[in-house]
Design a protein around this motif. Structure first.
Motif, mmCIF file in Angstrom:
data_model
loop_
_atom_site.group_PDB
_atom_site.id
_atom_site.type_symbol
_atom_site.label_atom_id
_atom_site.label_comp_id
_atom_site.label_asym_id
_atom_site.label_seq_id
_atom_site.Cartn_x
_atom_site.Cartn_y
_atom_site.Cartn_z
ATOM 1 N N HIS A 28 -1.009 31.650 -6.826
ATOM 2 C CA HIS A 28 0.367 32.124 -6.972
ATOM 3 C C HIS A 28 0.645 33.301 -6.047
ATOM 4 C CE1 HIS A 28 3.847 34.088 -8.965
ATOM 5 N NE2 HIS A 28 4.261 32.837 -8.903
ATOM 6 N N PHE A 31 1.267 31.891 -2.753
ATOM 7 C CA PHE A 31 2.583 31.258 -2.738
ATOM 8 C C PHE A 31 3.691 32.294 -2.554
ATOM 9 C CE2 PHE A 31 6.394 29.593 -4.840
ATOM 10 C CZ PHE A 31 6.579 28.452 -4.088
ATOM 11 N N THR A 32 3.517 33.486 -3.116
ATOM 12 C CA THR A 32 4.549 34.518 -3.003
ATOM 13 C C THR A 32 4.473 35.307 -1.697
ATOM 14 O OG1 THR A 32 3.224 36.130 -4.238
ATOM 15 C CG2 THR A 32 4.784 34.785 -5.503
ATOM 16 N N VAL A 86 0.446 24.069 -1.873
ATOM 17 C CA VAL A 86 1.901 24.228 -2.025
ATOM 18 C C VAL A 86 2.426 23.299 -3.128
ATOM 19 C CG1 VAL A 86 4.129 23.893 -0.864
ATOM 20 C CG2 VAL A 86 2.269 25.053 0.327
ATOM 21 N N ASP A 87 1.807 22.130 -3.270
ATOM 22 C CA ASP A 87 2.238 21.189 -4.308
ATOM 23 C C ASP A 87 2.072 21.743 -5.719
ATOM 24 O OD1 ASP A 87 3.178 19.225 -2.637
ATOM 25 O OD2 ASP A 87 1.408 17.941 -2.805
ATOM 26 N N VAL A 89 3.447 24.389 -6.796
ATOM 27 C CA VAL A 89 4.629 25.176 -7.163
ATOM 28 C C VAL A 89 5.242 24.701 -8.477
ATOM 29 C CG1 VAL A 89 6.298 23.848 -5.792
ATOM 30 C CG2 VAL A 89 6.760 26.234 -6.320
ATOM 31 N N ASP A 90 5.245 23.400 -8.717
ATOM 32 C CA ASP A 90 5.800 22.892 -9.969
ATOM 33 C C ASP A 90 4.953 23.314 -11.171
ATOM 34 O OD1 ASP A 90 7.964 21.661 -8.716
ATOM 35 O OD2 ASP A 90 6.839 19.813 -8.384
ATOM 36 N N PHE A 92 3.223 26.196 -11.327
ATOM 37 C CA PHE A 92 3.561 27.605 -11.551
ATOM 38 C C PHE A 92 4.879 27.719 -12.306
ATOM 39 C CE2 PHE A 92 1.499 28.225 -7.169
ATOM 40 C CZ PHE A 92 0.238 28.381 -7.715
ATOM 41 N N THR A 93 5.875 26.985 -11.831
ATOM 42 C CA THR A 93 7.196 27.049 -12.439
ATOM 43 C C THR A 93 7.155 26.566 -13.883
ATOM 44 O OG1 THR A 93 8.176 26.684 -10.260
ATOM 45 C CG2 THR A 93 9.602 26.348 -12.156
#
Length: 150
Positions: A28, A31-32, A86-87, A89-90, A92-93
């Motif tokens: 994460h 990702f940020t 990157v995949d 991200v869902d 994390f969300t």
């Protein structure tokens, strides 16, 4: 990949890759936008340096993180997410949205950038063009193997 769960189950096998302490938080941070070892260490309060190094190597060997040399003397690396990384991200969300709903103290909310409205999960089937409820989901074994857990 270190084997923690020896089960024929997608969830168990995914946890073998990202389910240990700190791995999702490291991903994460990447990702940020935190890319250097120092950035990651600063963004992950309390992580021991040897553990951060070990997790980055593991995430790199699992092809979630790419390490690139950006300074040769002394050697310094930047870390970026691969397409596989990157995949996530869902994931994390989804975890953040679960936290919004169930944690006693919520630190962040997932909102629509354009209007500020709180977003919801929706499943979509591109084959029939329909939105699907969680009750309409089914886990199947695409290889028709007997005894395989979902």
């Amino acid at each position: 990949m270190k084997i923690q769960y020896n089960m024929r189950c997608n969830l168990a096998q995914t946890l073998n890759i990202i389910g240990d302490k700190w791995s999702l938080l490291i991903l994460h941070q990447l990702f940020t936008g935190n890319e250097t070892y120092k950035d990651l260490q600063d963004g992950l309060e309390g992580i021991p340096t040897n553990l951060l190094s070990e997790r980055l190597k593991s995430l790199e060997s699992d092809e979630l993180v790419l390490r690139e040399l950006y300074q040769s003397h002394p050697p310094r690396y930047k870390y970026t997410l691969t397409e596989k990384g990157v995949d996530l991200v869902d994931v994390f969300t989804s975890l953040m949205m679960w936290g919004e709903k169930h944690l006693n103290k919520c630190y962040k909310q997932v909102v629509h950038k354009n209007c500020g409205g709180q977003v919801q999960h929706r499943y979509y089937c591109p084959d029939c063009g329909s939105f699907v409820t969680a009750q309409e989901l089914e886990l199947i074994n695409p290889n028709n193997e007997k005894g395989v857990e979902q």
